[in-house]
Scaffold this motif. Structure first.
Motif, PDB file in Angstrom:
ATOM      1  N   VAL A  82      -9.894   1.445   3.114  1.00 33.98           N
ATOM      2  CA  VAL A  82      -9.066   0.773   2.115  1.00 33.98           C
ATOM      3  C   VAL A  82      -8.303  -0.359   2.802  1.00 33.98           C
ATOM      4  O   VAL A  82      -7.699  -0.147   3.866  1.00 33.98           O
ATOM      5  N   TYR A  83      -8.313  -1.530   2.192  1.00 31.58           N
ATOM      6  CA  TYR A  83      -7.722  -2.720   2.821  1.00 31.58           C
ATOM      7  C   TYR A  83      -6.661  -3.332   1.916  1.00 31.58           C
ATOM      8  O   TYR A  83      -6.862  -3.488   0.712  1.00 31.58           O
ATOM      9  N   TYR A  84      -5.556  -3.705   2.546  1.00 30.07           N
ATOM     10  CA  TYR A  84      -4.431  -4.333   1.849  1.00 30.07           C
ATOM     11  C   TYR A  84      -4.370  -5.816   2.205  1.00 30.07           C
ATOM     12  O   TYR A  84      -4.330  -6.176   3.386  1.00 30.07           O
ATOM     13  N   LEU A  85      -4.373  -6.676   1.174  1.00 30.65           N
ATOM     14  CA  LEU A  85      -4.387  -8.126   1.361  1.00 30.65           C
ATOM     15  C   LEU A  85      -3.119  -8.739   0.762  1.00 30.65           C
ATOM     16  O   LEU A  85      -3.077  -9.078  -0.423  1.00 30.65           O
TER      17      LEU A  85
ATOM     18  N   GLY B 233      -4.046  -5.237   6.474  1.00 32.59           N
ATOM     19  CA  GLY B 233      -4.854  -4.309   7.255  1.00 32.59           C
ATOM     20  C   GLY B 233      -5.278  -3.097   6.464  1.00 32.59           C
ATOM     21  O   GLY B 233      -5.179  -3.076   5.232  1.00 32.59           O
ATOM     22  N   GLU B 234      -5.746  -2.068   7.174  1.00 33.70           N
ATOM     23  CA  GLU B 234      -6.260  -0.855   6.547  1.00 33.70           C
ATOM     24  C   GLU B 234      -5.148   0.179   6.368  1.00 33.70           C
ATOM     25  O   GLU B 234      -4.338   0.393   7.260  1.00 33.70           O
ATOM     26  N   TYR B 235      -5.139   0.827   5.198  1.00 33.82           N
ATOM     27  CA  TYR B 235      -4.129   1.831   4.859  1.00 33.82           C
ATOM     28  C   TYR B 235      -4.805   2.983   4.126  1.00 33.82           C
ATOM     29  O   TYR B 235      -5.991   2.921   3.806  1.00 33.82           O
ATOM     30  N   TYR B 236      -4.007   4.018   3.844  1.00 38.82           N
ATOM     31  CA  TYR B 236      -4.601   5.169   3.159  1.00 38.82           C
ATOM     32  C   TYR B 236      -5.042   4.810   1.742  1.00 38.82           C
ATOM     33  O   TYR B 236      -6.160   5.111   1.326  1.00 38.82           O
ATOM     34  N   LYS B 237      -4.161   4.166   0.980  1.00 41.40           N
ATOM     35  CA  LYS B 237      -4.542   3.790  -0.377  1.00 41.40           C
ATOM     36  C   LYS B 237      -3.721   2.601  -0.847  1.00 41.40           C
ATOM     37  O   LYS B 237      -2.683   2.278  -0.288  1.00 41.40           O
TER      38      LYS B 237
ATOM     39  N   ALA C  37      -5.964   8.005  -4.654  1.00 43.71           N
ATOM     40  CA  ALA C  37      -6.154   8.868  -3.489  1.00 43.71           C
ATOM     41  C   ALA C  37      -7.541   9.504  -3.494  1.00 43.71           C
ATOM     42  O   ALA C  37      -8.198   9.610  -2.450  1.00 43.71           O
ATOM     43  N   ILE C  38      -7.997   9.914  -4.657  1.00 42.02           N
ATOM     44  CA  ILE C  38      -9.323  10.523  -4.762  1.00 42.02           C
ATOM     45  C   ILE C  38     -10.408   9.510  -4.432  1.00 42.02           C
ATOM     46  O   ILE C  38     -11.366   9.807  -3.704  1.00 42.02           O
ATOM     47  N   LEU C  39     -10.263   8.288  -4.933  1.00 41.59           N
ATOM     48  CA  LEU C  39     -11.256   7.259  -4.633  1.00 41.59           C
ATOM     49  C   LEU C  39     -11.234   6.918  -3.146  1.00 41.59           C
ATOM     50  O   LEU C  39     -12.285   6.650  -2.545  1.00 41.59           O
ATOM     51  N   THR C  40     -10.056   6.952  -2.526  1.00 40.75           N
ATOM     52  CA  THR C  40      -9.958   6.778  -1.074  1.00 40.75           C
ATOM     53  C   THR C  40     -10.793   7.837  -0.360  1.00 40.75           C
ATOM     54  O   THR C  40     -11.580   7.522   0.553  1.00 40.75           O
ATOM     55  N   GLU C  41     -10.625   9.100  -0.763  1.00 44.46           N
ATOM     56  CA  GLU C  41     -11.361  10.186  -0.115  1.00 44.46           C
ATOM     57  C   GLU C  41     -12.868  10.053  -0.339  1.00 44.46           C
ATOM     58  O   GLU C  41     -13.662  10.327   0.574  1.00 44.46           O
TER      59      GLU C  41
ATOM     60  N   PRO D 148       0.828  -1.209   0.000  1.00 51.10           N
ATOM     61  CA  PRO D 148       0.000   0.000   0.000  1.00 51.10           C
ATOM     62  C   PRO D 148       0.864   1.262   0.000  1.00 51.10           C
ATOM     63  O   PRO D 148       2.085   1.186   0.083  1.00 51.10           O
ATOM     64  N   GLU D 149       0.188   2.414  -0.088  1.00 48.73           N
ATOM     65  CA  GLU D 149       0.889   3.690  -0.177  1.00 48.73           C
ATOM     66  C   GLU D 149       0.437   4.633   0.937  1.00 48.73           C
ATOM     67  O   GLU D 149      -0.746   4.675   1.288  1.00 48.73           O
ATOM     68  N   PRO D 150       1.358   5.412   1.496  1.00 51.54           N
ATOM     69  CA  PRO D 150       1.002   6.347   2.569  1.00 51.54           C
ATOM     70  C   PRO D 150       0.404   7.642   2.026  1.00 51.54           C
ATOM     71  O   PRO D 150       0.468   7.914   0.822  1.00 51.54           O
TER      72      PRO D 150
END
Length: 296
Positions: free
Chosen positions: A231-234, A184-188, A218-222, A144-146
């Protein structure tokens, strides 16, 4: 049903190879929608013939027995508009529960990648976007990305952080963030391959069509945050991403930097409240940095 959407831009052979070699492994009921940006009659015919696909003109479909569809568009719509076009078509003619938005330069590194992603998101009703481990050709994880603030992105990283010791600089730049990430959950997550629920995607207004090629994740995250979705990272499933293969063939570095700044400044202003005067200063800062770097 699952709809897998790919935006093709002057790279028919890569799209064909991806659909045949990778998407053929998906066992769940699904359709594949290829949005053919800057389409020509020849490129449409190549895609349709090689993929045994139906070309859908004017977004009109009479027979829904096919499983692969080509949606031509004369202009280059970019990433967001192209994916929205594919999603709108899918929703109009099929009972879609999930979307996967995918680049054409993806390879599955595990079995049942798509199936495991959908199984996981079904257990997480609060999750709006789910992404797998994305690995580059260099073996490093890309997701994921911060979150980076505008000041961090366009001032500190160019004019301040280079003067810090490497150990401190790596921490400030969050160099290890992605490499050390656990489930887990991350920004994007990386936008090259990710899953969303169709209902959530429609509820947030799909992707923001004001961007062309960058900042969509990032926009879709917002937008998902606005409906209390995360947002979830698997990392238990992985894909290989040949990052930038199409981009590098069809656009100059200068053009890509322009696209990137335009999309990112739009994101920062609309979704993070960064004032326009600061964005203008940031643009001048980036131009000066690029100029000085070119003189070295």
């Amino acid at each position: 049903m699952l709809s897998i959407i790919i935006v093709n831009y002057k790279n028919e052979q890569q799209t064909i190879a991806y659909v045949k070699s990778e998407l053929s492994k998906v066992t769940l009921e699904h359709i594949v929608v290829v949005v053919n940006n800057s389409a020509t009659e020849i490129s449409n015919e190549i895609l349709a013939k090689e993929l045994n696909a139906k070309i859908v003109c004017k977004n009109e479909l009479k027979n829904t027995d096919e499983k692969i569809f080509i949606i031509p568009h004369l202009d280059n719509l970019g990433f967001a508009k192209g994916n929205n076009l594919g999603a709108e078509f899918s929703l109009r003619y099929f009972d879609v529960d999930f979307f996967i938005f995918s680049n054409n330069d993806i390879r599955f590194l595990d079995d049942n990648v798509v199936e495991k992603m959908i199984m996981k998101i079904k257990k997480l009703p609060h999750v709006g976007i789910l992404g797998p481990k994305v690995v580059g050709l260099d073996g490093k994880k890309q997701s994921p990305e911060p979150y980076y603030s505008f000041v961090h992105r366009y001032f500190l990283r160019y004019w301040v952080y280079p003067f810090f010791p490497n150990k401190i600089k790596r921490k400030l730049l969050k160099i290890e963030y992605t490499q050390l990430a656990v489930e887990g959950e991350y920004y994007k997550v990386m936008g090259s391959f990710f899953l969303v629920r169709a209902l959530d995607f429609v509820k947030v207004g799909m992707m923001d069509s004001n961007t062309f090629l960058y900042a969509e994740e990032a926009i879709l995250t917002e937008r998902m945050k606005a409906i209390n979705k995360s947002v979830y990272y698997l990392p238990t499933v992985a894909v290989l991403h040949e990052h930038g293969a199409t981009i590098s063939k069809n656009a100059s570095s200068k053009a890509m930097k322009k696209f990137q700044f335009e999309s990112e400044s739009y994101y920062y202003h609309k979704y993070r409240g960064v004032p326009k005067w600061l964005i203008s200063v940031g643009e001048k800062s980036l131009s000066l940095y690029s100029y000085l770097k070119s003189k070295k």
